[in-house]
Design a protein around this motif. Structure first.
Motif, PDB file in Angstrom:
ATOM      1  N   PRO A 355       0.690  -0.989   0.237  1.00 57.90           N
ATOM      2  CA  PRO A 355      -0.561   0.288   0.002  1.00 57.90           C
ATOM      3  C   PRO A 355       0.586   1.363  -0.317  1.00 57.90           C
ATOM      4  CG  PRO A 355      -0.794  -1.613   2.110  1.00 57.90           C
ATOM      5  CD  PRO A 355      -0.019  -2.005   1.158  1.00 57.90           C
ATOM      6  N   GLY A 356       0.894   1.912  -1.286  1.00 54.86           N
ATOM      7  CA  GLY A 356       0.905   3.676  -0.726  1.00 54.86           C
ATOM      8  C   GLY A 356       2.040   3.212  -1.546  1.00 54.86           C
ATOM      9  N   ALA A 372       4.270   9.324   2.183  1.00 52.25           N
ATOM     10  CA  ALA A 372       3.488   9.491   2.429  1.00 52.25           C
ATOM     11  C   ALA A 372       3.294   7.887   1.984  1.00 52.25           C
ATOM     12  CB  ALA A 372       2.911   9.782   0.484  1.00 52.25           C
ATOM     13  N   PHE A 373       4.351   7.528   1.769  1.00 51.60           N
ATOM     14  CA  PHE A 373       4.772   5.649   1.396  1.00 51.60           C
ATOM     15  C   PHE A 373       4.127   5.020   2.813  1.00 51.60           C
ATOM     16  CE2 PHE A 373       7.616   2.694   1.504  1.00 51.60           C
ATOM     17  CZ  PHE A 373       6.561   1.298   0.858  1.00 51.60           C
ATOM     18  N   PHE A 374       5.215   5.507   3.716  1.00 50.26           N
ATOM     19  CA  PHE A 374       5.526   4.867   4.930  1.00 50.26           C
ATOM     20  C   PHE A 374       4.239   4.760   5.664  1.00 50.26           C
ATOM     21  CE2 PHE A 374       9.639   4.639   4.546  1.00 50.26           C
ATOM     22  CZ  PHE A 374       9.996   3.041   4.353  1.00 50.26           C
ATOM     23  N   ALA A 375       3.392   5.924   5.558  1.00 51.25           N
ATOM     24  CA  ALA A 375       2.797   6.363   5.983  1.00 51.25           C
ATOM     25  C   ALA A 375       0.813   5.070   5.533  1.00 51.25           C
ATOM     26  CB  ALA A 375       1.391   7.544   6.054  1.00 51.25           C
ATOM     27  N   SER A 376       0.871   4.766   4.529  1.00 47.90           N
ATOM     28  CA  SER A 376      -0.261   4.422   4.154  1.00 47.90           C
ATOM     29  C   SER A 376       0.422   2.414   4.523  1.00 47.90           C
ATOM     30  CB  SER A 376      -0.251   4.109   2.596  1.00 47.90           C
ATOM     31  OG  SER A 376      -1.069   3.320   2.202  1.00 47.90           O
ATOM     32  N   LEU A 377       1.671   2.375   4.483  1.00 46.74           N
ATOM     33  CA  LEU A 377       2.325   1.256   4.760  1.00 46.74           C
ATOM     34  C   LEU A 377       2.049   0.580   5.433  1.00 46.74           C
ATOM     35  CD1 LEU A 377       3.697  -1.469   2.334  1.00 46.74           C
ATOM     36  CD2 LEU A 377       5.497  -0.282   4.423  1.00 46.74           C
ATOM     37  N   SER A 379      -0.494   1.344   7.385  1.00 45.58           N
ATOM     38  CA  SER A 379      -1.273   1.367   8.244  1.00 45.58           C
ATOM     39  C   SER A 379      -2.347   0.252   7.984  1.00 45.58           C
ATOM     40  CB  SER A 379      -2.110   2.822   7.964  1.00 45.58           C
ATOM     41  OG  SER A 379      -2.334   2.119   6.130  1.00 45.58           O
ATOM     42  N   ALA A 380      -0.911  -0.990   7.882  1.00 40.18           N
ATOM     43  CA  ALA A 380      -1.415  -2.454   7.211  1.00 40.18           C
ATOM     44  C   ALA A 380      -0.733  -3.366   8.203  1.00 40.18           C
ATOM     45  CB  ALA A 380      -1.368  -2.618   6.031  1.00 40.18           C
ATOM     46  N   ASN A 381      -1.838  -3.744   9.134  1.00 43.29           N
ATOM     47  CA  ASN A 381      -0.748  -4.759   9.354  1.00 43.29           C
ATOM     48  C   ASN A 381      -0.780  -6.138   9.583  1.00 43.29           C
ATOM     49  OD1 ASN A 381       0.181  -5.919  12.252  1.00 43.29           O
ATOM     50  ND2 ASN A 381      -1.574  -7.347  13.300  1.00 43.29           N
ATOM     51  N   GLY A 382       0.725  -5.846   8.277  1.00 47.91           N
ATOM     52  CA  GLY A 382       1.035  -7.935   7.602  1.00 47.91           C
ATOM     53  C   GLY A 382       0.544  -7.641   6.209  1.00 47.91           C
ATOM     54  N   GLN A 383       0.540  -8.176   5.315  1.00 48.96           N
ATOM     55  CA  GLN A 383       0.659  -7.678   4.385  1.00 48.96           C
ATOM     56  C   GLN A 383      -0.322  -8.160   3.275  1.00 48.96           C
ATOM     57  OE1 GLN A 383       4.007  -9.169   1.694  1.00 48.96           O
ATOM     58  NE2 GLN A 383       2.303  -6.869   1.075  1.00 48.96           N
ATOM     59  N   PRO A 384      -1.486  -7.487   2.787  1.00 48.41           N
ATOM     60  CA  PRO A 384      -2.345  -7.291   2.331  1.00 48.41           C
ATOM     61  C   PRO A 384      -2.732  -7.952   1.318  1.00 48.41           C
ATOM     62  CG  PRO A 384      -1.824  -4.690   2.745  1.00 48.41           C
ATOM     63  CD  PRO A 384      -0.499  -6.030   2.484  1.00 48.41           C
ATOM     64  N   ALA A 385      -3.424  -9.185   0.735  1.00 48.46           N
ATOM     65  CA  ALA A 385      -3.674 -10.646  -0.425  1.00 48.46           C
ATOM     66  C   ALA A 385      -5.754  -9.694  -0.599  1.00 48.46           C
ATOM     67  CB  ALA A 385      -3.378 -11.689   0.703  1.00 48.46           C
ATOM     68  N   VAL A 386      -5.200 -10.003  -1.750  1.00 49.84           N
ATOM     69  CA  VAL A 386      -6.322  -9.412  -2.146  1.00 49.84           C
ATOM     70  C   VAL A 386      -6.869 -10.808  -2.542  1.00 49.84           C
ATOM     71  CG1 VAL A 386      -8.197  -7.770  -3.594  1.00 49.84           C
ATOM     72  CG2 VAL A 386      -6.526  -6.926  -2.815  1.00 49.84           C
ATOM     73  N   VAL A 387      -8.245 -11.108  -1.496  1.00 51.12           N
ATOM     74  CA  VAL A 387      -9.609 -12.260  -2.347  1.00 51.12           C
ATOM     75  C   VAL A 387     -10.801 -11.727  -2.553  1.00 51.12           C
ATOM     76  CG1 VAL A 387     -10.160 -14.294  -1.053  1.00 51.12           C
ATOM     77  CG2 VAL A 387      -8.517 -13.289  -0.055  1.00 51.12           C
ATOM     78  N   LEU A 388     -10.770 -12.546  -4.361  1.00 52.92           N
ATOM     79  CA  LEU A 388     -11.853 -11.643  -4.560  1.00 52.92           C
ATOM     80  C   LEU A 388     -12.898 -12.744  -5.319  1.00 52.92           C
ATOM     81  CD1 LEU A 388     -10.178  -9.580  -7.022  1.00 52.92           C
ATOM     82  CD2 LEU A 388     -11.854  -8.753  -5.022  1.00 52.92           C
ATOM     83  N   ALA A 389     -14.286 -12.587  -5.489  1.00 58.48           N
ATOM     84  CA  ALA A 389     -14.791 -13.543  -5.325  1.00 58.48           C
ATOM     85  C   ALA A 389     -15.494 -13.228  -7.520  1.00 58.48           C
ATOM     86  CB  ALA A 389     -16.442 -13.696  -5.370  1.00 58.48           C
ATOM     87  N   ALA A 390     -15.906 -14.049  -7.732  1.00 59.99           N
ATOM     88  CA  ALA A 390     -16.324 -13.560  -9.111  1.00 59.99           C
ATOM     89  C   ALA A 390     -17.353 -12.492  -9.686  1.00 59.99           C
ATOM     90  CB  ALA A 390     -16.736 -14.903 -10.132  1.00 59.99           C
TER      91      ALA A 390
END
Length: 461
Positions: A355-356, A372-377, A379-390
């Motif tokens: 993120p960011g 700006a990059f580290f403020a966004s990075l 703000s997430a507690n760990g690596q975001p993995a985007v899980v999507l439905a069809a």
């Protein structure tokens, strides 16, 4: 930096030839150990004082609904059908942010009279020349369809060939299929999240029936066994394997490009298949236009700079496809929209984000970009993995560092449609720069995972 590299080379030479002086090595390693300790202390204090989000992606996720408020706004449009048709042509050709303007007008209705808002908007459109859009568009110069023998560059890749986009808010109200899109309030929140973090998730962008039609066009079929076992509708049942043979029977020149082992990219832009899949992006277009307008302003591009569809592709991840490397789609301003035609759980190749990281490519001072990059990075507690439905979608800044994880299933295939919108031809960097950013992604990903494992309370929804 050169001094640090020199110390590493000397230390390695001493170890390799058995001449290591452990006291000397300790002195050389002390600055690095001190830097690591300071960095760890900073991350710990930062996590205690500003706890990250326990579910970061939930703060960047918005649901789309079938809404006809765009049709209701059409009553304020010019009475002449010719002018309405001209507006629709201008919107499809990416001539201007017409649908984005409609969304802003809807947001302003609470503070001002709707009729006066639309009156000012019509005047702006008239000055911009949208009502004079010609019946036939002037196509860009056709690209050479192949590898240039001198530069060894694919001259057709990423160039503007005049691809059009579908309509969302300006869609003909007589059409029975109303695109799903964000409400004005969610649209406003999504544009801010996209600018801050570089990515948003759009739930239910297209319906199950539409997914089923797209899968039929793409020759994605579920086996009888999977249909019997699956608890979901047959339109979105799992796909065991994908055969490109019937796909290529319709277009003999359609050859896949393999980016990593097990991952095939079929380029559909400018081919017959593009018409079949273009509607999948309709509901995202108001948000796409808003993000592109903001990017154009921050990048210092001219107001006359027009975005274009730089890529339309079907990406298929076969069973046991390997990890992608960290990369950006374009070093310049742009957006990427990913619409899955099959469910993408974490074990089947979820998209991993930093993120960011798009802030690192902006034309600002280095301290402001890094902050700006580290403020966004962080703000997430760990690596975001985007899980999507069809039928869901992921919209992210083309400059965002990301990668698709491995498909760890031996009996499941994942397939997504990918649309890209750019001002300048991607990727905007050579092989050496791409490799450096891949290493940078690995380093930042390791730091981010370490930050997620540090003690500290994360925010809960």
């Amino acid at each position: 930096m050169e001094g640090v590299a020199l110390e590493f080379r000397r230390a390695w030479h001493d170890l390799l030839y058995g001449k290591a002086d452990w006291r000397s090595l300790g002195r050389r390693a002390a600055p690095l150990a001190a830097a690591a300790a300071l960095g760890t202390g900073f991350l710990y204090v930062r996590k205690q004082q500003a706890p990250p989000e326990g579910d970061f992606l939930a703060t960047c996720t918005y649901r789309c609904n079938a809404s006809d408020f765009g049709g209701a706004l059409s009553k304020h449009l010019p009475k002449a059908q010719a002018q309405i048709d001209a507006l629709q042509r201008a919107a499809r050709r990416l001539r201007g942010p017409i649908e984005r303007d409609l969304m802003i007008a809807k947001l302003k209705e609470a503070q001002d009279d709707a009729a006066s808002i639309m009156e000012r908007l019509l005047e702006d459109w008239k000055r911009a020349g949208y009502f004079d859009e010609p019946l036939t568009a002037q196509r860009p110069r056709p690209a050479f369809p192949g590898i240039d023998l001198v530069t060894q560059v694919d001259e057709s890749y990423g160039r503007d060939i005049g691809s059009e986009v579908p309509l969302c808010l300006l869609k003909d109200t007589r059409d029975v299929s109303i695109p799903r899109t964000l409400s004005p309030e969610d649209w406003q929140a999504a544009r801010d999240a996209l600018e801050t973090h570089g990515a948003v998730v759009l739930r239910d962008l297209i319906s199950s029936n539409q997914v089923g039609k797209l899968r039929k066009h793409m020759h994605l079929h579920s086996s009888a066994l999977d249909l019997a076992r699956s608890k979901c509708p047959p339109e979105i049942a799992p796909v065991r394997e994908f055969s490109a043979a019937p796909f290529q029977d319709e277009d003999e020149d359609l050859e896949p490009v393999v980016s990593t082992p097990g991952r095939q990219h079929f380029c559909l832009r400018g081919r017959a298949f593009e018409k079949a899949v273009e509607e999948a992006q309709a509901g995202a277009m108001p948000l796409v236009w808003e993000a592109l307008c903001r990017q154009r302003a921050t990048a210092g591009l001219s107001q006359t700079a027009r975005p274009y569809v730089s890529e339309v592709q079907l990406m298929v991840s076969d069973p046991c496809a390997v990890d992608q490397f960290w990369h950006v789609d374009n070093a310049s301003s742009g957006l990427t929209l990913v619409v899955p035609l099959t469910a993408i759980p974490q074990e089947m190749g979820a998209t991993l984000l930093l993120p960011g990281s798009h802030h690192l490519f902006k034309q600002e001072s280095i301290p402001s970009r890094v902050a700006a990059f580290f403020a966004s990075l962080l703000s997430a507690n760990g690596q975001p993995a985007v899980v999507l439905a069809a039928g869901d979608a992921l919209l992210y800044d083309s400059r965002l560092l990301h990668r698709t994880a491995a498909n760890r299933r031996y009996d499941r295939t994942a397939a997504v449609l990918v649309f890209r919108y750019d001002f300048e031809r991607p990727p905007g960097m050579g092989l050496a720069a791409a490799q450096i950013w891949s290493w940078t992604g690995n380093l930042l990903s390791g730091v981010h995972r370490f930050y997620g494992k540090m003690p500290g309370q994360a925010k809960t929804a």
